[in-house]
Design an enzyme around this catalytic site. Structure first.
Site, mmCIF file in Angstrom:
data_model
loop_
_atom_site.group_PDB
_atom_site.id
_atom_site.type_symbol
_atom_site.label_atom_id
_atom_site.label_comp_id
_atom_site.label_asym_id
_atom_site.label_seq_id
_atom_site.Cartn_x
_atom_site.Cartn_y
_atom_site.Cartn_z
ATOM 1 N N HIS A 147 10.594 38.191 -15.569
ATOM 2 C CA HIS A 147 10.241 39.345 -16.407
ATOM 3 C C HIS A 147 10.399 40.660 -15.644
ATOM 4 O O HIS A 147 11.050 41.597 -16.131
ATOM 5 C CB HIS A 147 8.803 39.192 -16.901
ATOM 6 C CG HIS A 147 8.309 40.374 -17.687
ATOM 7 N ND1 HIS A 147 8.522 40.503 -19.044
ATOM 8 C CD2 HIS A 147 7.634 41.493 -17.304
ATOM 9 C CE1 HIS A 147 7.999 41.642 -19.469
ATOM 10 N NE2 HIS A 147 7.462 42.264 -18.430
ATOM 11 N N HIS A 150 14.116 41.369 -14.516
ATOM 12 C CA HIS A 150 14.936 41.719 -15.677
ATOM 13 C C HIS A 150 14.726 43.167 -16.096
ATOM 14 O O HIS A 150 15.683 43.931 -16.277
ATOM 15 C CB HIS A 150 14.586 40.771 -16.835
ATOM 16 C CG HIS A 150 15.338 41.052 -18.091
ATOM 17 N ND1 HIS A 150 14.741 41.019 -19.329
ATOM 18 C CD2 HIS A 150 16.633 41.385 -18.315
ATOM 19 C CE1 HIS A 150 15.641 41.320 -20.254
ATOM 20 N NE2 HIS A 150 16.797 41.549 -19.677
#
Length: 266
Positions: A147, A150
C-alpha cells in the site's frame, strides 16, 4: 492557432531532456513549475504513515462513512474523466499502439492529452487520502508495504512522466491505470456503504486480476519501445515503466497468492 516545433528538446543535453527542462506548455500548472511541492507532499505522506498510527493510539476510531463514500465517488469520476479524455485524444491523433512520440505542439489534440495526463497526476495526489482514512479508522493492518510503496512511488514517478513526456507512450500507462481505478474506487465506495453491500462485492478477486493484467500490458508495451521502438519516445521513460510494472506485479501477485490461495486452502 500558433504551434511550435514538434519536439523543442531536440537539441538539448541528456540532463535537460530528462531532469531539468520539462514541457513549457505546463508552465503555471500547480505542481508543475517545480518538483518542490511534489516532494513536500511526498515527505508529508511518509511522515503521516510514520506518525499517524502513533497519534491515533490514544484515540477512538473515527466514523468516516459519509466522507469515504464521497471521496471514492470523486476519485472514481476523476479516473473516468481522465481515461475518457486520454482515449479521445489518442483516437483523434491516430496514436500508434506500437510506438508513439510526444506531440509538444499547441495542437488541440496534443493539449487535450497533456491536460488529461496532468489531471491523472492530480489524482495520484488525491489518492494519498486512502492511507489517511486507514489511519483515522485505525485500520493499521491495511497499511502494508504494498500500500505505502504503491502510493508513495506513484507520486514522483507520475510527476516525472507528466512534466517531461505528457503524451505519446505515456498514454497507455496512464489510460490503463485510470481504467482500473474506475473499478477499484467503485468497489471501495460500495464497500464503504456498509456490511450489507458485501454480497455485491464478490468481484474483488477479479479486480486484483485486472490489476495484474494491467501491469503485464504496461511492461510489455514499454519493453517493446526499449528494444524495438524508433519513434523518438525516450527509452529511459519506457525502461522506468518496465521496472515499476515488474515491481508492482510482484507485490500484487504476492498479495493475490496470500489472500486468495490461502482462502481456497482453508
Amino acid at each position: 492557432m500558433k504551434s511550435r516545433m514538434a519536439d523543442p528538446r531536440e537539441n538539448m543535453t541528456f540532463v535537460e531532456t530528462y531532469l531539468t527542462h520539462g514541457d513549457d506548455r505546463l508552465q503555471g500548472y500547480f505542481f508543475m513549475d517545480s518538483p518542490i511541492p511534489m516532494w513536500v507532499v511526498f515527505s508529508l505522506y511518509l511522515l503521516m504513515v510514520k506518525l499517524g498510527p502513533r497519534v491515533m493510539e490514544s484515540q477512538k476510531p473515527m466514523q468516516m462513512q459519509g466522507a469515504m463514500i464521497f471521496y471514492n465517488l470523486v476519485v472514481m469520476l476523476l479516473s473516468f474523466f481522465t481515461a475518457v479524455q486520454m482515449l479521445v485524444a489518442a483516437i483523434q491523433s491516430s496514436y500508434s499502439m506500437a510506438c508513439q512520440p510526444v506531440d509538444y505542439s499547441d495542437d488541440p489534440r496534443a493539449l487535450r492529452m497533456m491536460n488529461a495526463l496532468y489531471w491523472y497526476f492530480v489524482s495520484k495526489v488525491i489518492e494519498l487520502a486512502d492511507t489517511f482514512f486507514f489511519i483515522v479508522r485505525k485500520k493499521d493492518k491495511q497499511i502494508t508495504v504494498l500500500h505505502v510503496y504503491h502510493h508513495a512511488v506513484m507520486l514522483p514517478h507520475t510527476w516525472w512522466f507528466v512534466k517531461f513526456v505528457p503524451g505519446g507512450q505515456t498514454f497507455l500507462v496512464s489510460f490503463l491505470n485510470s481504467f482500473v481505478h474506475i473499478w477499484m474506487y467503485a468497489y471501495y465506495g460500495l464497500s464503504a456503504m456498509g456490511p450489507h453491500m458485501q454480497k455485491y462485492l464478490w468481484w474483488k478477486k477479479y479486480l486484483t486480476k485486472l490489476q495484474l493484467v494491467q501491469f503485464v500490458l504496461i511492461a510489455s508495451h514499454a519493453l517493446y519501445n526499449v528494444c524495438f521502438g524508433n519513434c523518438g519516445f525516450p527509452r529511459l521513460f519506457s525502461l522506468s515503466s518496465v521496472i515499476q510494472s515488474t515491481i508492482f506485479f510482484s507485490l500484487f501477485m504476492n498479495f493475490y497468492l496470500k489472500t486468495y490461495k490461502k482462502q481456497k486452502g482453508t
